[in-house]
Design a protein around this motif. Structure first.
Motif, PDB file in Angstrom:
ATOM      1  N   VAL A  94      16.241 -18.931  29.325  1.00 54.06           N
ATOM      2  CA  VAL A  94      16.822 -18.407  28.374  1.00 54.06           C
ATOM      3  C   VAL A  94      15.729 -18.290  26.825  1.00 54.06           C
ATOM      4  O   VAL A  94      15.329 -19.217  26.608  1.00 54.06           O
ATOM      5  N   ILE A  95      15.721 -17.122  26.397  1.00 56.51           N
ATOM      6  CA  ILE A  95      14.850 -16.912  25.369  1.00 56.51           C
ATOM      7  C   ILE A  95      15.561 -16.429  24.167  1.00 56.51           C
ATOM      8  O   ILE A  95      16.235 -15.195  24.203  1.00 56.51           O
ATOM      9  N   ASP A  96      16.039 -17.374  23.255  1.00 53.00           N
ATOM     10  CA  ASP A  96      16.739 -17.166  22.045  1.00 53.00           C
ATOM     11  C   ASP A  96      16.010 -16.543  21.016  1.00 53.00           C
ATOM     12  O   ASP A  96      15.072 -16.966  20.542  1.00 53.00           O
ATOM     13  N   ILE A  97      16.224 -15.049  20.957  1.00 55.93           N
ATOM     14  CA  ILE A  97      15.352 -14.356  19.617  1.00 55.93           C
ATOM     15  C   ILE A  97      16.324 -14.179  18.352  1.00 55.93           C
ATOM     16  O   ILE A  97      15.944 -13.400  17.586  1.00 55.93           O
ATOM     17  N   SER A  98      17.434 -14.959  18.258  1.00 53.20           N
ATOM     18  CA  SER A  98      18.185 -14.641  17.172  1.00 53.20           C
ATOM     19  C   SER A  98      17.658 -14.897  15.844  1.00 53.20           C
ATOM     20  O   SER A  98      18.022 -14.494  14.877  1.00 53.20           O
ATOM     21  N   GLY A  99      16.183 -15.678  15.753  1.00 53.25           N
ATOM     22  CA  GLY A  99      15.709 -15.939  14.476  1.00 53.25           C
ATOM     23  C   GLY A  99      14.743 -14.999  14.156  1.00 53.25           C
ATOM     24  O   GLY A  99      13.855 -15.084  13.198  1.00 53.25           O
ATOM     25  N   VAL A 100      14.395 -13.799  15.126  1.00 57.56           N
ATOM     26  CA  VAL A 100      13.465 -12.896  14.917  1.00 57.56           C
ATOM     27  C   VAL A 100      14.038 -11.727  14.371  1.00 57.56           C
ATOM     28  O   VAL A 100      15.018 -11.181  14.818  1.00 57.56           O
TER      29      VAL A 100
END
Length: 139
Positions: free
Chosen positions: A55-61
């Motif tokens: 799982v790659i969480d990109i919510s901070g991108v």
């Protein structure tokens, strides 16, 4: 060191193991050397630990450009070759719009609105391969 916890090193993205899944949380920009190191870390951890999902969480991108889009697609392709499924979680609407405008389809990359939804998606069984219909096969 316990594989479930890793200490982030300056200039490195932490890769955490949660059971059969690796959790990667991207924050801010991902530079060339960091991207290469991340791809290598994920591949090595999949092989070493035998996890079946990433799982790659990109919510901070804040913004995804063609470089990051390519990196995500490459991670998904490498993980698939190592028998692990990849789900990108937390994509902001502006990021999705940018990806479409750039013409990036990100083949082989699944998405989920949240990290929790991504983990649930990976917990579901995968449909088996279809039989028959191949070239040169007779009924």
């Amino acid at each position: 060191m316990n594989e479930a916890f890793s200490r982030p090193v300056a200039g490195q993205v932490p890769v955490l193991r949660l059971g059969d899944v690796l959790l990667v949380t991207l924050q801010g920009d991902l530079h060339d050397s960091m991207a290469h190191r991340l791809q290598q870390d994920i591949s090595e951890t999949i092989v070493r630990s035998g996890v079946t999902g990433v799982v790659i969480d990109i919510s901070g991108v804040e913004m995804v450009d063609s470089f990051l889009g390519r990196v995500l697609a490459e991670i998904a392709a490498q993980s698939a070759l190592l028998a692990a499924r990849t789900v990108v979680a937390g994509m902001r609407p502006a990021v999705a719009i940018t990806l479409v405008e750039l013409g990036l389809t990100l083949p082989g990359l699944r998405t989920a609105l949240t990290t929790e939804a991504a983990l649930e998606s990976l917990a579901r069984p995968v449909a088996g391969p279809r039989s028959g219909g191949g070239l040169g096969e007779s009924p």
